[in-house]
Design a protein around this motif. Structure first.
Motif, PDB file in Angstrom:
ATOM      1  N   MET A  44       0.821  -1.211   0.000  1.00 17.61           N
ATOM      2  CA  MET A  44       0.000   0.000   0.000  1.00 17.61           C
ATOM      3  C   MET A  44       0.860   1.269   0.000  1.00 17.61           C
ATOM      4  N   THR A  45       1.998   1.251   0.687  1.00 13.92           N
ATOM      5  CA  THR A  45       2.845   2.443   0.664  1.00 13.92           C
ATOM      6  C   THR A  45       3.491   2.636  -0.700  1.00 13.92           C
ATOM      7  N   VAL A  46       3.725   1.547  -1.416  1.00 12.57           N
ATOM      8  CA  VAL A  46       4.302   1.669  -2.763  1.00 12.57           C
ATOM      9  C   VAL A  46       3.253   2.155  -3.750  1.00 12.57           C
ATOM     10  N   ILE A  47       2.083   1.494  -3.781  1.00 11.46           N
ATOM     11  CA  ILE A  47       1.105   1.829  -4.832  1.00 11.46           C
ATOM     12  C   ILE A  47       0.398   3.152  -4.582  1.00 11.46           C
ATOM     13  N   THR A  48       0.367   3.622  -3.350  1.00 10.36           N
ATOM     14  CA  THR A  48      -0.225   4.934  -3.100  1.00 10.36           C
ATOM     15  C   THR A  48       0.831   6.026  -3.110  1.00 10.36           C
ATOM     16  N   THR A  49       2.052   5.673  -3.377  1.00 16.10           N
ATOM     17  CA  THR A  49       3.224   6.563  -3.454  1.00 16.10           C
ATOM     18  C   THR A  49       3.472   7.322  -2.152  1.00 16.10           C
ATOM     19  N   ILE A  50       3.013   6.771  -1.037  1.00 14.32           N
ATOM     20  CA  ILE A  50       3.298   7.390   0.263  1.00 14.32           C
ATOM     21  C   ILE A  50       4.755   7.157   0.605  1.00 14.32           C
ATOM     22  N   GLY A  51       5.178   5.898   0.575  1.00 14.28           N
ATOM     23  CA  GLY A  51       6.571   5.551   0.798  1.00 14.28           C
ATOM     24  C   GLY A  51       7.148   6.057   2.094  1.00 14.28           C
ATOM     25  N   TYR A  52       6.682   5.532   3.212  1.00 15.68           N
ATOM     26  CA  TYR A  52       7.184   5.981   4.516  1.00 15.68           C
ATOM     27  C   TYR A  52       8.678   5.743   4.674  1.00 15.68           C
ATOM     28  N   GLY A  53       9.220   4.719   4.050  1.00 17.38           N
ATOM     29  CA  GLY A  53      10.635   4.423   4.168  1.00 17.38           C
ATOM     30  C   GLY A  53      10.957   3.503   5.323  1.00 17.38           C
ATOM     31  N   THR A  54       9.950   3.094   6.082  1.00 16.89           N
ATOM     32  CA  THR A  54      10.198   2.181   7.188  1.00 16.89           C
ATOM     33  C   THR A  54      10.471   0.774   6.707  1.00 16.89           C
ATOM     34  N   THR A  55       9.939   0.430   5.553  1.00 22.34           N
ATOM     35  CA  THR A  55      10.172  -0.875   4.951  1.00 22.34           C
ATOM     36  C   THR A  55      10.711  -0.618   3.552  1.00 22.34           C
ATOM     37  N   SER A  56      11.850  -1.206   3.248  1.00 21.37           N
ATOM     38  CA  SER A  56      12.442  -0.971   1.935  1.00 21.37           C
ATOM     39  C   SER A  56      13.231  -2.194   1.495  1.00 21.37           C
ATOM     40  N   PRO A  57      13.356  -2.394   0.186  1.00 23.36           N
ATOM     41  CA  PRO A  57      14.125  -3.523  -0.310  1.00 23.36           C
ATOM     42  C   PRO A  57      15.608  -3.367   0.020  1.00 23.36           C
ATOM     43  N   VAL A  58      16.243  -4.485   0.349  1.00 22.68           N
ATOM     44  CA  VAL A  58      17.657  -4.468   0.707  1.00 22.68           C
ATOM     45  C   VAL A  58      18.509  -4.932  -0.464  1.00 22.68           C
ATOM     46  N   THR A  59      18.060  -5.965  -1.146  1.00 22.45           N
ATOM     47  CA  THR A  59      18.861  -6.549  -2.223  1.00 22.45           C
ATOM     48  C   THR A  59      18.588  -5.830  -3.541  1.00 22.45           C
ATOM     49  N   PRO A  72       2.893  -0.600 -12.825  1.00 21.30           N
ATOM     50  CA  PRO A  72       1.485  -0.958 -13.075  1.00 21.30           C
ATOM     51  C   PRO A  72       0.619  -0.838 -11.821  1.00 21.30           C
ATOM     52  N   ALA A  73       1.200  -1.061 -10.643  1.00 23.22           N
ATOM     53  CA  ALA A  73       0.410  -0.990  -9.414  1.00 23.22           C
ATOM     54  C   ALA A  73      -0.065   0.433  -9.141  1.00 23.22           C
ATOM     55  N   ILE A  74       0.778   1.415  -9.383  1.00 27.88           N
ATOM     56  CA  ILE A  74       0.375   2.810  -9.191  1.00 27.88           C
ATOM     57  C   ILE A  74      -0.720   3.176 -10.186  1.00 27.88           C
ATOM     58  N   GLY A  75      -0.583   2.727 -11.423  1.00 27.26           N
ATOM     59  CA  GLY A  75      -1.630   2.975 -12.420  1.00 27.26           C
ATOM     60  C   GLY A  75      -2.958   2.362 -12.012  1.00 27.26           C
ATOM     61  N   ALA A  76      -2.917   1.134 -11.498  1.00 26.71           N
ATOM     62  CA  ALA A  76      -4.142   0.472 -11.043  1.00 26.71           C
ATOM     63  C   ALA A  76      -4.743   1.210  -9.850  1.00 26.71           C
ATOM     64  N   ALA A  77      -3.904   1.690  -8.945  1.00 24.84           N
ATOM     65  CA  ALA A  77      -4.402   2.429  -7.781  1.00 24.84           C
ATOM     66  C   ALA A  77      -5.062   3.735  -8.214  1.00 24.84           C
ATOM     67  N   VAL A  78      -4.455   4.434  -9.158  1.00 24.62           N
ATOM     68  CA  VAL A  78      -5.041   5.684  -9.660  1.00 24.62           C
ATOM     69  C   VAL A  78      -6.399   5.407 -10.291  1.00 24.62           C
ATOM     70  N   TYR A  79      -6.493   4.345 -11.081  1.00 19.70           N
ATOM     71  CA  TYR A  79      -7.759   3.984 -11.718  1.00 19.70           C
ATOM     72  C   TYR A  79      -8.824   3.678 -10.661  1.00 19.70           C
ATOM     73  N   CYS A  80      -8.475   2.857  -9.668  1.00 21.79           N
ATOM     74  CA  CYS A  80      -9.433   2.488  -8.622  1.00 21.79           C
ATOM     75  C   CYS A  80      -9.870   3.708  -7.818  1.00 21.79           C
ATOM     76  N   LEU A  81      -8.919   4.543  -7.438  1.00 21.07           N
ATOM     77  CA  LEU A  81      -9.269   5.725  -6.660  1.00 21.07           C
ATOM     78  C   LEU A  81     -10.113   6.711  -7.461  1.00 21.07           C
ATOM     79  N   SER A  82      -9.875   6.805  -8.766  1.00 16.41           N
ATOM     80  CA  SER A  82     -10.697   7.703  -9.584  1.00 16.41           C
ATOM     81  C   SER A  82     -12.123   7.172  -9.713  1.00 16.41           C
ATOM     82  N   ARG A  83     -12.263   5.838  -9.780  1.00 17.80           N
ATOM     83  CA  ARG A  83     -13.608   5.242  -9.823  1.00 17.80           C
ATOM     84  C   ARG A  83     -14.351   5.488  -8.509  1.00 17.80           C
TER      85      ARG A  83
END
Length: 134
Positions: A44-59, A72-83
């Motif tokens: 949810m933090t990735v697809i809503t572009t909030i990105g708290y930074g508390t959880t992040s990829p290491v590798t 694609p996840a951000i695009g899908a979130a924008v579509y859902c939120l606009s609906r």
């Protein structure tokens, strides 16, 4: 020498603890099962572009995956939120439409309060309109 071995052992333990894909604050979570909320939280933090930074990829692989997942996840979130916003707008307009009596149109209401016939409501006319709404 013993102090150096202790430090060396510490660095080995740190290296082992960061093998998991994601770090959360100062702790490392290896539990990405159904019991954990972290997959949902991270997604949810990735697809809503909030990105708290508390959880992040290491590798590098994890970072690449997130970059490819986010587009694609951000695009899908924008579509859902606009609906959802569209549905809220339609519902709000319907409710407001129910509040105005069917025989009155906006023009009729406006003309009723535009006493001087100027085509705009002066402060006294607007005050009368707002007081009648109560």
């Amino acid at each position: 020498v013993e102090q150096l071995r202790g430090v060396s052992g510490l660095s080995d333990r740190l290296r082992r603890s960061t093998r998991s894909s994601f770090n959360y604050r100062d702790c490392t979570f290896d539990d990405w099962g159904s019991e954990s909320y972290l997959p949902f939280f991270f997604s949810m933090t990735v697809i809503t572009t909030i990105g708290y930074g508390t959880t992040s990829p290491v590798t590098q692989g994890g970072r690449l995956f997130v970059a490819l997942y986010a587009v694609p996840a951000i695009g899908a979130a924008v579509y859902c939120l606009s609906r959802i916003a569209s549905r809220v707008e339609r519902t709000t307009l319907w409710v407001l439409g129910q509040m105005i009596p069917a025989e009155d149109t906006v023009d009729e209401i406006f003309n009723k309060y535009d006493v001087d016939g100027s085509g705009s409501l002066i402060s006294v006319e607007l005050f009368d309109l707002l007081s009648d709404l109560e």
